[in-house]
Design a protein around this motif. Sequence first.
Motif, PDB file in Angstrom:
ATOM      1  N   GLY A 193      -6.625   6.887  13.727  1.00 13.09           N
ATOM      2  CA  GLY A 193      -6.699   8.340  13.568  1.00 13.09           C
ATOM      3  C   GLY A 193      -5.993   8.804  12.302  1.00 13.09           C
ATOM      4  O   GLY A 193      -6.503   9.678  11.575  1.00 13.09           O
ATOM      5  N   ALA A 194      -4.813   8.218  12.013  1.00 14.08           N
ATOM      6  CA  ALA A 194      -4.062   8.620  10.823  1.00 14.08           C
ATOM      7  C   ALA A 194      -4.813   8.246   9.551  1.00 14.08           C
ATOM      8  O   ALA A 194      -4.812   9.005   8.572  1.00 14.08           O
ATOM      9  N   LEU A 195      -5.474   7.109   9.533  1.00 22.08           N
ATOM     10  CA  LEU A 195      -6.273   6.717   8.378  1.00 22.08           C
ATOM     11  C   LEU A 195      -7.450   7.664   8.196  1.00 22.08           C
ATOM     12  O   LEU A 195      -7.768   8.070   7.064  1.00 22.08           O
ATOM     13  N   GLU A 200      -2.003   5.769   4.281  1.00 23.83           N
ATOM     14  CA  GLU A 200      -2.743   4.999   3.280  1.00 23.83           C
ATOM     15  C   GLU A 200      -3.095   3.610   3.789  1.00 23.83           C
ATOM     16  O   GLU A 200      -4.186   3.103   3.553  1.00 23.83           O
ATOM     17  N   SER A 201      -2.145   2.964   4.459  1.00 23.16           N
ATOM     18  CA  SER A 201      -2.353   1.593   4.910  1.00 23.16           C
ATOM     19  C   SER A 201      -1.292   1.258   5.952  1.00 23.16           C
ATOM     20  O   SER A 201      -0.277   1.963   6.067  1.00 23.16           O
ATOM     21  N   TRP A 202      -1.539   0.207   6.722  1.00 23.52           N
ATOM     22  CA  TRP A 202      -0.534  -0.227   7.688  1.00 23.52           C
ATOM     23  C   TRP A 202      -0.664  -1.724   7.898  1.00 23.52           C
ATOM     24  O   TRP A 202      -1.683  -2.335   7.582  1.00 23.52           O
ATOM     25  N   TYR A 203       0.408  -2.327   8.369  1.00 25.52           N
ATOM     26  CA  TYR A 203       0.354  -3.765   8.625  1.00 25.52           C
ATOM     27  C   TYR A 203       1.125  -4.101   9.900  1.00 25.52           C
ATOM     28  O   TYR A 203       1.965  -3.337  10.386  1.00 25.52           O
ATOM     29  N   LEU A 204       0.798  -5.273  10.397  1.00 26.98           N
ATOM     30  CA  LEU A 204       1.441  -5.834  11.586  1.00 26.98           C
ATOM     31  C   LEU A 204       2.160  -7.113  11.186  1.00 26.98           C
ATOM     32  O   LEU A 204       1.602  -7.947  10.470  1.00 26.98           O
ATOM     33  N   GLY A 224      -7.410  -0.746   8.703  1.00 28.99           N
ATOM     34  CA  GLY A 224      -5.993  -0.701   8.392  1.00 28.99           C
ATOM     35  C   GLY A 224      -5.642  -1.135   6.988  1.00 28.99           C
ATOM     36  O   GLY A 224      -4.476  -1.195   6.647  1.00 28.99           O
ATOM     37  N   THR A 225      -6.621  -1.448   6.148  1.00 28.21           N
ATOM     38  CA  THR A 225      -6.284  -1.910   4.803  1.00 28.21           C
ATOM     39  C   THR A 225      -6.621  -0.839   3.787  1.00 28.21           C
ATOM     40  O   THR A 225      -7.473   0.022   4.007  1.00 28.21           O
ATOM     41  N   GLY A 240       2.576   5.504   3.052  1.00 30.00           N
ATOM     42  CA  GLY A 240       2.077   6.855   2.815  1.00 30.00           C
ATOM     43  C   GLY A 240       2.221   7.797   3.990  1.00 30.00           C
ATOM     44  O   GLY A 240       1.778   8.947   3.915  1.00 30.00           O
ATOM     45  N   ALA A 241       2.823   7.357   5.093  1.00 32.47           N
ATOM     46  CA  ALA A 241       3.021   8.232   6.253  1.00 32.47           C
ATOM     47  C   ALA A 241       4.290   9.055   6.043  1.00 32.47           C
ATOM     48  O   ALA A 241       5.342   8.501   5.712  1.00 32.47           O
TER      49      ALA A 241
END
Length: 565
Positions: free
Chosen positions: A63-65, A71-75, A26-27, A93-94
Amino acid sequence: MVRASTPNEDRWRMTANLMTQNVGDGTSETGTGAWHCLDVRVQQDTDRLERLLVTTVRPWAAGALADAALESWYLDRPRTADGAARLRIGLRGADRRQRAELRALIEESLGGRPGESVVEQQLDAAAEPCAAYLAASTGTAVALLAETRSRPKRVQAAAALLLSAARATGADWAGTVRWLRDYACALSEAAEVAGARAEAEAEFFRNEAEWLRHHDWTVDRIAAPADVLGIRHRLHGETWAALVESHAAGRSADPPHQAFRRLVAAAGRQLGLSPQDEFRAAWLMSMALAAPGPREPFFADHPGAVDRQLHEQSKYFETRLIDQRPDLVHASTAGRWQSGPPEATVALPAPEPPGPSGPRFEDVLLARRSSYGRYGGPVTLTELSTLLHYSAAVTTEKEMSPELTYRVRPYPSGGTRYPLHLVLYCHDIEGLPRGTYLYDPDGHALHRLGSRDLSAELRRTAPATDPAVATPPKAGGNIDAAHCPLWIFTVGDLTYQRLHYGLRSYRLVLQESGHLGQNLSLVATWLGKSVVGLSGYYDDAVNQLLGLDGVNSAVLYLHVLGVAR
């Protein structure tokens, strides 16, 4: 010899392995897309929220990565005043279609229950540094949430991550303890964490050897560049350096320590810990860092006992004088307690001594007593001013040479360094709002540090004042301090004085505390007030209430003052 691991060490190792497996998930170190976030609220159901995260959000993000659609995601797991469980998912980037797809999956998983929602918003540019930091820690957090629901294991992981953050600031061991305890005290200011310190102390003494090993194990992992903690330590170090540089360049008004602490706290929330659990994690690791090893019986007496060693090691010898002279090179203001900006400053009125009709000096000496019973008022602001002026204020200047002048107070101090502060909890002083104050001996003023009512908590910090303790621990009996108008705390800057006098400094600080304590007692008697000095208090309970780390700066003496009946 190879030492066999303990069950607790096996748990530490398993937790770290779980974290290592997903450290990069996720990074993204680079990225140019805008950040959007989905804010998810459910009705007080943390378990359901974590299932949603692990079974729906995590697979979608993976899957999206992989498809380069993200590009990246966070919680993030912000805390809410109404107790609702909240999850914020940041996406970088989504595109709109991808965001709508994830939102639909989340809404389907929630099942459309009343009062639950998913709201999309674009992240403000000012929040992007926080988003990037959280993205770098999300993989670790989600892996831990997926693999274990054990609160103790999550607390263990949080303690290791907090030590990594504290060491990244470049602090020495004492500064690291200060950072960890400042972090814990900041939690106590923002949330209800009553009992967390006592719980942490009880847990530490139940498993002291294991926590000491856990500290050493964490330090080793931090030093390994390829280990999950080594990677997180590098992230912490880069983040800290960026915050320092931003503040120095004038791009950020926030002090780096405060900004860094907020980021680390946000990463801690990812593990789903309560403020009490976060407090315990920070305090447990600070205790492991401050402890020289397992504690021996309190009354054990032998040449290696701590007090015997301190007395022997701090002696002056003619043959060692060259090594024991005060260190003038390092005699700076380093190690001074920084209380933070005051809420308000109160200029004290001019002191009013009793005058010619008051008691004579010899009568005051003979009348001084430790007073027990029920403490109450009255105590006026002018009486408080008089007490502080004649006990501790800067009263004159001493000229050592035409180039060197010292500002002196009414009690002696080693090297005229004055490592002591007076912190007051004014519960019922006529003419002064209730609150905690720091006395300024130069300006003869009070700086208000807080306005919270501490009376009930303070009573429980000493057996002599705790109503739950039936057997009087003092020869004179118990002290009813429910309505005590004034609590006085002598705070010593131990590190500050140690930099100058080395091992001798602890003797000097305690001697000075006694000088100041006698001043307080005699002036209180002169004013017709009752006072008693207490040394039997739960040290870190008092330190925590006053925002002290208990290692660099600590309460050395406590006085209650009023009119005893």
